[in-house]
Structure formats: structure tokens, C-alpha cells
Design an enzyme around this catalytic site. Structure first.
Site, mmCIF file in Angstrom:
data_model
loop_
_atom_site.group_PDB
_atom_site.id
_atom_site.type_symbol
_atom_site.label_atom_id
_atom_site.label_comp_id
_atom_site.label_asym_id
_atom_site.label_seq_id
_atom_site.Cartn_x
_atom_site.Cartn_y
_atom_site.Cartn_z
ATOM 1 N N GLY A 109 0.822 -1.219 0.000
ATOM 2 C CA GLY A 109 0.000 0.000 0.000
ATOM 3 C C GLY A 109 0.851 1.262 0.000
ATOM 4 O O GLY A 109 0.376 2.342 0.380
ATOM 5 N N HIS A 117 11.514 0.742 0.354
ATOM 6 C CA HIS A 117 11.222 -0.628 0.785
ATOM 7 C C HIS A 117 12.424 -1.219 1.523
ATOM 8 O O HIS A 117 12.507 -2.428 1.711
ATOM 9 C CB HIS A 117 10.909 -1.510 -0.427
ATOM 10 C CG HIS A 117 9.714 -1.067 -1.229
ATOM 11 N ND1 HIS A 117 8.503 -0.771 -0.654
ATOM 12 C CD2 HIS A 117 9.547 -0.889 -2.558
ATOM 13 C CE1 HIS A 117 7.649 -0.412 -1.611
ATOM 14 N NE2 HIS A 117 8.255 -0.475 -2.766
ATOM 15 N N SER A 133 -0.251 -9.985 -4.823
ATOM 16 C CA SER A 133 0.003 -8.713 -5.482
ATOM 17 C C SER A 133 1.406 -8.705 -6.107
ATOM 18 O O SER A 133 1.602 -8.231 -7.245
ATOM 19 C CB SER A 133 -0.135 -7.586 -4.449
ATOM 20 O OG SER A 133 0.002 -6.339 -5.053
HETATM 21 P P1 A3P Z 1 -3.274 -5.376 -5.326
HETATM 22 O O1 A3P Z 1 -2.243 -5.894 -6.272
HETATM 23 O O2 A3P Z 1 -3.705 -6.402 -4.318
HETATM 24 O O3 A3P Z 1 -4.441 -4.744 -6.014
HETATM 25 P P2 A3P Z 1 2.397 -0.797 -3.365
HETATM 26 O O4 A3P Z 1 1.895 0.573 -3.589
HETATM 27 O O5 A3P Z 1 3.072 -0.977 -2.053
HETATM 28 O O6 A3P Z 1 3.169 -1.317 -4.524
HETATM 29 O O7 A3P Z 1 1.086 -1.718 -3.238
HETATM 30 C C1 A3P Z 1 0.299 -1.995 -4.353
HETATM 31 C C2 A3P Z 1 -1.009 -2.589 -3.882
HETATM 32 O O8 A3P Z 1 -1.808 -1.557 -3.294
HETATM 33 C C3 A3P Z 1 -1.817 -3.161 -5.038
HETATM 34 O O9 A3P Z 1 -2.576 -4.222 -4.461
HETATM 35 C C4 A3P Z 1 -2.661 -1.959 -5.416
HETATM 36 O O10 A3P Z 1 -3.810 -2.258 -6.165
HETATM 37 C C5 A3P Z 1 -3.021 -1.423 -4.044
HETATM 38 N N1 A3P Z 1 -3.419 -0.002 -4.069
HETATM 39 C C6 A3P Z 1 -2.820 1.013 -4.736
HETATM 40 N N2 A3P Z 1 -3.473 2.165 -4.528
HETATM 41 C C7 A3P Z 1 -4.501 1.870 -3.710
HETATM 42 C C8 A3P Z 1 -5.564 2.656 -3.135
HETATM 43 N N3 A3P Z 1 -5.674 3.953 -3.385
HETATM 44 N N4 A3P Z 1 -6.445 2.030 -2.338
HETATM 45 C C9 A3P Z 1 -6.362 0.716 -2.097
HETATM 46 N N5 A3P Z 1 -5.382 -0.089 -2.600
HETATM 47 C C10 A3P Z 1 -4.467 0.489 -3.394
#
Ligand code: A3P
Length: 282
Positions: A44, A92, A123
Site C-alpha cells: 500500500g 522498501h 500482489s
Molecule cells: P493489489 O495488487 O492487491 O491490487 P504498493 O503501492 O506498495 O506497490 O502496493 C500496491 C497494492 O496496493 C496493489 O494491491 C494496489 O492495487 C493497491 N493499491 C494502490 N493504490 C490503492 C488505493 N488507493 N487504495 C487501495 N489499494 C491500493
């Protein structure tokens, strides 16, 4: 001998993102008014980083900026130095590789985001599969599963990352860190944004916080930021945005295997309390 490995089908650890190769993070000079979002990949980071950026700005009327422009290990130090204060950064990096000056008394603020590792795994699988220009990975879910469990993915083991951060926070009580989770953000978004604003000392105006919530909601971020992503990034960084998608991917055998590793690695940790696997979950 280099500790960085390159990508192969049996190992998704890129040289750039190997834990020992996140160069530039340890030596990054932070500022007191920096905010750094820290999270294992796919937890997230984009979501929370965008919230922080809007909260810092005090308005939702801001130009489109990509999270990666503030990603410590992804840009050269000069680029980070050129960013105006207050900066919204993200990384990260494992705890032991964080900028050493975060341990100083008057240091910047950190927001630690955690997510159910099973959802992280799903994910991350999609991330590795779809970002073809980085990984060239065509493995199947069943092949990816053991790679994640053994940490043969970018930034290495989720278990080590999480243990390291929990220990680091315990050992450094002066650290200015706000802990949140993907699940809490989903469940009570408004309250979590309010807590974040409280931690940052930014405006707590209810209408403004609601506006931040709307602007950072999954659909609106996908429509604006996702569309802006070149390559297939949009569909990866804003893929599904749900809690519990792992149930659509894990077989019963994988779930049992995961439980066993999770129990062995994480028992006694906060993450274990949060995510300890209940059989009825499946
Ligand atoms: P999913 O692949 O399960 O959909 P990061 O930003 O750490 O790379 O994480 C990416 C994950 O957060 C993905 O999960 C993405 O869809 C989700 N994500 C990105 N923006 C988001 C938002 N505004 N609200 C909820 N989830 C979000």
C-alpha cells in the site's frame, strides 16, 4: 564477489533491489521535516504516499507526481536533494539499511505500513509477471509461491523485513513512527487519515480530510495516476485494491504450507497477532 544477483526464473531478486544493494538509502541525508513511508513492496506504499503528499500540501489541488520520484533507492541523491521541503519520501529498505540519521533524537517522521503477507504475495506475483521490462518472468503461481516463501524476490524475505522492522522499532523507542496497515486503511479510511494527519501535525479540517480520502481512493487513483503510468504499470500498481484476494489464489495445501511457515517465522510478533491464520478464513 557481488552479493547482488540478477533475475532468473528461479530467482526474482534484481541487482537493483537486492536488500544489500539498496545503495544510497543508508547514506541518504534526511531532513527533520521529511516524512518517509516505509513498507515491504505491495503493502500500500502508493496509497499512503499519496495521502502524505496531500496532507503535507494542505490541499488536494496538486500536480500529478509519481511515488517513485520520492523513492530513495530509485533516484540519485541529487534528485532527492533538489526536492523542496517538506519531502514525502518512500522506501522498501529493510530496517538495518535505513538512513542512519533516522535514529537521531530530532529525526524525520516515518509511516510504517504492513499488509497481510498472503495478499502481498498475490500482489507481488502480478507485479513480477506484469512488469516485463524489469523481470521477464513467466512463472506460474505455483512456481512463485516457494520463491516468495524463501525470499527469492526483490527486497528478499517478507518475514525478515517484518521481523527487522518490529525489532528496530522496539530497540529504538525514540523513533518517530506511525504504524498502520492496509487492512485498517480499508476498514476505517477516514479515521486512519485523521490519525495520519495528527501524527504529521497537518490540517485536521474534516472537509479537507474527506477530500484527501476521495482523492486517494482506489478508483480515483487508478483513473488518474494509473492512467499516467507508462507500460503496464497502471494495472499493476492499481490492480485490484482489495483485502483477502489471496483466497482466490491459494489452494488448501498452499494455505497449510503458508500457515506453517508463518507460525514458525512470526510467532510472538505483532504481525502474527494481526494476521495469524484462522482456518475459517479460507
Ligand atoms: P493489489 O495488487 O492487491 O491490487 P504498493 O503501492 O506498495 O506497490 O502496493 C500496491 C497494492 O496496493 C496493489 O494491491 C494496489 O492495487 C493497491 N493499491 C494502490 N493504490 C490503492 C488505493 N488507493 N487504495 C487501495 N489499494 C491500493
Amino acid at each position: 564477489p557481488t552479493l547482488c544477483r540478477t533475475v532468473s526464473i528461479s530467482n526474482l531478486l534484481t541487482a537493483k533491489h537486492s536488500m544489500r544493494c539498496t545503495k544510497g538509502v543508508e547514506t541518504c541525508k534526511t531532513r527533520e521535516d521529511d516524512v518517509i513511508v516505509v513498507a515491504y513492496p505491495k503493502s500500500g506504499t502508493h496509497w499512503v504516499w499519496e495521502m502524505v503528499r496531500l496532507l503535507q500540501a494542505g490541499t488536494t489541488d496538486v500536480p500529478l507526481v509519481e511515488k517513485d520520484d520520492g523513492m530513495i533507492e530509485d533516484v540519485v541523491p541529487e534528485t532527492l536533494e533538489a526536492l523542496p521541503s517538506p519531502r514525502a519520501l518512500n522506501t522498501h529498505a529493510h530496517f538495518e539499511l535505513m538512513p542512519q540519521d533516522i535514529l537521531k533524537k530530532k529525526s524525520c517522521k516515518l509511516i510504517y505500513v504492513t499488509r497481510d503477507p498472503r495478499d502481498v504475495m498475490v500482489s507481488y506475483f502480478n507485479h513480477h509477471r506484469k512488469l516485463t521490462q524489469y523481470y521477464n518472468y513467466s512463472g506460474q503461481w505455483k512456481d512463485y509461491f516457494p520463491l516468495f516463501l524463501s525470499g527469492k524476490v526483490d527486497y528478499e524475505s517478507w518475514f525478515a523485513y517484518t521481523q527487522g522492522w518490529e525489532q528496530g522499532m522496539k530497540d529504538n523507542p525514540d523513533l518517530q513512527v506511525h504504524v498502520t496497515s492496509y487492512e485498517a486503511l480499508h476498514e476505517n479510511t477516514e479515521e486512519e487519515i485523521k490519525k495520519t494527519a495528527g501524527f504529521l501535525g497537518t490540517s485536521a479540517d474534516k472537509a479537507f480530510l474527506r477530500e484527501v480520502m476521495k482523492k486517494t481512493d482506489f478508483e480515483s487513483m487508478r483513473a488518474t495516476k494509473g492512467k499516467n503510468e507508462t507500460f503496464e504499470g497502471g494495472a499493476v500498481m492499481y490492480r485490484k485494491g482489495k483485502v483477502g484476494d489471496w483466497k482466490n489464489w491459494f489452494t488448501v495445501a498452499q494455505s497449510e504450507q503458508f500457515d506453517a511457515v508463518f507460525e514458525q517465522e512470526m510467532k510472538g510478533t505483532k504481525a502474527y497477532e494481526l494476521y495469524s491464520i484462522k482456518k475459517q478464513d479460507f
